[in-house]
Enzyme design. Structure first.
Site, short mmCIF file in Angstrom:
data_model
loop_
_atom_site.label_atom_id
_atom_site.label_comp_id
_atom_site.label_asym_id
_atom_site.label_seq_id
_atom_site.Cartn_x
_atom_site.Cartn_y
_atom_site.Cartn_z
N GLY A 133 -7.37 -0.03 6.88
CA GLY A 133 -6.80 0.36 5.56
C GLY A 133 -7.98 0.53 4.30
O GLY A 133 -8.70 0.47 4.70
N SER A 134 -7.00 -0.17 3.62
CA SER A 134 -7.64 -0.43 2.45
C SER A 134 -8.88 -1.26 2.56
O SER A 134 -9.18 -1.35 0.97
CB SER A 134 -6.70 -0.24 1.42
OG SER A 134 -5.59 1.01 0.97
N SER A 135 -8.56 -1.93 3.14
CA SER A 135 -9.45 -3.49 3.73
C SER A 135 -11.46 -2.75 3.45
O SER A 135 -12.05 -2.94 3.25
CB SER A 135 -9.05 -4.44 4.21
OG SER A 135 -9.28 -3.37 5.44
N GLU A 163 0.24 -3.11 -1.43
CA GLU A 163 -0.81 -3.48 -0.58
C GLU A 163 -0.65 -4.94 -0.46
O GLU A 163 -2.09 -5.98 -0.27
CB GLU A 163 -1.89 -2.90 0.22
CG GLU A 163 -1.48 -1.26 0.26
CD GLU A 163 -3.21 -0.82 0.89
OE1 GLU A 163 -3.18 -1.92 2.05
OE2 GLU A 163 -2.98 0.42 1.10
#
Length: 597
Positions: free
Chosen positions: A312-314, A597
């Site tokens: 994901g957004s990592s 998140e």
């Protein structure tokens, strides 16, 4: 040889002259010749007797010497296998960074039977079933009486069990020396160590071979007779490992997660100080490999090195770093975030409506998918693929774990523009948490790619390993600090320790296609201190869920971030780091309300 005549002419003439009988001369000569022959034969016989005596003395001396050597030697049973190569039972110790023992050998015994020598097989079978409850008396009785000459009973037994068998007084029950691999800390660092088992076996020795982890990766080195006296020193710090595993286990339970991963890595060197994958196992009693079902459900599955996840957004800081390094944007450059974003028949949404434009910094702070997609498109497919390859996201992690070497990231077979967009915000590519930790070390340390290692080493990256400039690295660090200060990872803003990092929440793919609606992989990838990073910490939770006011939340900001915050507060003192300011004595709650998140 001149033969003397029986009737010498001179003596015959002299005898006749003297009037004596000449036949007496012949008789005397015959007697003299016979006496000489007897003397020669006697001398020959004496010589033969002397030689025979010497031979007997030498033979008896040899036999006596051999008997003396045998009586002085330790009696052993013949080998059960017919190989001519000796079995090497010894194995070098494994120690942590500070020399604490993680794996060693213990001397014990094996138990076997030679039924032909047994006095009362039936009674022996009954007694053994009492000493070893897992054995069946009837099965033993059958095997003792079916004509076989050799039978293994137990590969290893305890001293108490050995004494109990010895007390039976049964001559057909015999013991063999054994060395077994022992892990004094139980399940601690079990996925790092892996485990060992017996290879070739004889009654007087058994070969110990590695089955997983560093035990398998360094099997030859650990069994090398020239190296047995020198322990294999890992980069793992046992105190940090204990702290990380305890926090991770607590967080996994409180977040109702199916599994969890924690990785602590030195930002400058890639040395792994702690690595945990839950659930874990005790390598002293390593469970069997699963034969059916999902391998990830087994405690043997190393989620840190084998678990391939969309994180994901990592991934967004990597997308931003590439765009900045390519000169496309800067931290304050405005990016179009008006949504939804349409690309062909696909639509991309943000968790919230963040307005028509955000700076690159705020794309990370607010975790905008649309903003990350715009940055990825600006960089281009070729640049993205090249960059991720340089970072190490497209190949197995070169760490000394046998599981990692067999785990290749899952990437699109057709790397289209849509793939570039989705990969820009962490979907469409599946990597391990170890891949992510390695990439964040590069972002944090000034832009140098590290070569992660589980073995203690002084190797450091050089300019030849540079991926991004020091300036780009500094800008990414500052932006990720803002993610913690005012973004989706506020729960990791620990007083006294400046933490920087990025959250990532990704829906779990279903086995037959599509994504689950209520199952996610939640990740928080971080480093600290933010201004001069020393350590990278990656926390990943598999299917977490937490409840606030009876409402279920699964995002990383409410699951992985609180666990990481607790881990950093435990780890920092263990690592010798002092807080920059007094820390509150009251423990904050494990979760705090944060962003998406």
């Amino acid at each position: 040889m001149i033969r003397r005549p029986l009737r010498p002419l001179a003596r015959i003439l002299s005898a006749r002259a003297e009037g004596t009988d000449p036949d007496l001369v012949e008789a005397e000569e015959r007697a003299a010749r016979l006496a000489a022959r007897h003397r020669a034969e006697r001398q020959k016989a004496e010589t033969r007797l002397l030689l025979l005596g010497v031979v007997f003395i030498l033979c008896f001396t040899t036999v006596a010497g051999r008997m003396a050597l045998l009586s002085a030697a330790v009696p052993v049973e013949p080998r059960a296998e017919g190989t001519s190569e000796p079995i090497r039972a010894q194995r070098a110790n494994i120690v942590d960074h500070n020399g604490a023992i993680l794996a060693t050998n213990l001397v014990t015994a094996s138990l076997y039977a030679q039924p032909a020598q047994m006095i009362d097989p039936a009674a022996a079978a009954e007694a053994l079933a009492v000493i070893f409850p897992d054995l069946d008396a009837e099965t033993l009785r059958t095997r003792f009486t079916d004509g076989r000459k050799f039978l293994w009973i137990k590969r290893t037994i305890s001293p108490e069990q050995r004494q109990a068998v010895h007390d039976l007084g049964e001559p057909g029950l015999l013991f063999g020396p054994r060395e077994v691999r022992f892990y004094p800390n139980g399940a601690l660092a079990s996925h790092v160590l892996g485990g060992a088992s017996f290879g070739r076996e004889g009654v007087d020795a058994a070969e110990i071979v590695g089955t997983a982890g560093v035990e398998r990766m360094f099997d030859q080195r650990l069994r090398d007779p020239a190296e047995v006296g020198e322990a294999l020193r890992l980069s793992i710090d046992i105190d940090a490992q204990v702290a990380l595993e305890e926090v991770l286990a607590t967080g996994m339970a409180e977040m109702h997660a199916k599994g969890a991963v924690g990785i602590l890595m030195e930002a400058d060197t890639g040395q792994i100080r702690a690595l945990a994958s839950l659930p874990d196992f005790d390598p002293n009693q390593r469970p069997p490999l699963p034969t059916s079902g999902d391998p990830a459900d087994s405690p043997l599955f190393n989620r840190a090195a084998q678990g391939r996840y969309e994180l994901g957004s990592s991934f967004k800081p990597l997308t931003a770093a590439l765009a900045i390094e390519e000169g496309k944007v800067g931290p304050k450059t405005l990016v179009d975030t008006k949504g939804p974003m349409h690309w062909g028949r696909f639509t991309i949404h943000d968790f919230h409506n963040y307005g028509p434009r955000l700076t690159v910094e705020d794309v990370l702070v607010k975790s905008s998918n649309i903003g990350a997609a715009r940055l990825a498109i600006a960089s281009g497919t070729a640049a993205q693929k090249r960059f991720l390859g340089e970072v190490g996201m497209l190949a197995p992690v070169p760490v000394e774990l046998s599981e990692a070497a067999r785990t290749t990231p899952m990437v699109p077979s057709n790397w289209s523009d849509l793939s570039t967009i989705t990969i820009g915000f962490g979907h469409g590519i599946a990597v391990t948490p170890l891949h992510l930790a390695t990439a964040y070390a590069m972002l944090a340390n000034g832009g140098l790619r590290v070569h992660p290692s589980i073995v203690a080493s002084d190797v450091r990256p050089t300019e030849a390993d540079r991926i991004i400039s020091a300036r780009t690295s500094q800008e990414i660090r500052e932006m990720l600090r803002q993610v913690v200060v005012r973004g989706t990872a506020k729960g990791a803003d620990i007083p006294g320790y400046a933490v920087a990092g990025k959250t990532g929440t990704a829906d779990k793919p279903l086995r037959h296609g599509g994504y689950a609606r209520d199952k996610v992989i939640a990740t928080f990838a971080s480093f600290f201190p933010a201004d001069k990073p020393r350590y990278v910490l990656v926390i990943t939770l598999d299917e977490p869920v937490t409840y606030i006011n009876k409402t279920a939340f699964r995002t990383a900001g409410l699951t992985a971030v609180p666990v990481a915050a607790k881990a950093i507060k435990r780890l920092a003192p263990v690592l010798g780091m002092r807080p920059d300011a007094p820390v509150e004595t009251e423990e904050p709650p494990l979760y705090t309300v944060a962003g998406n998140e």
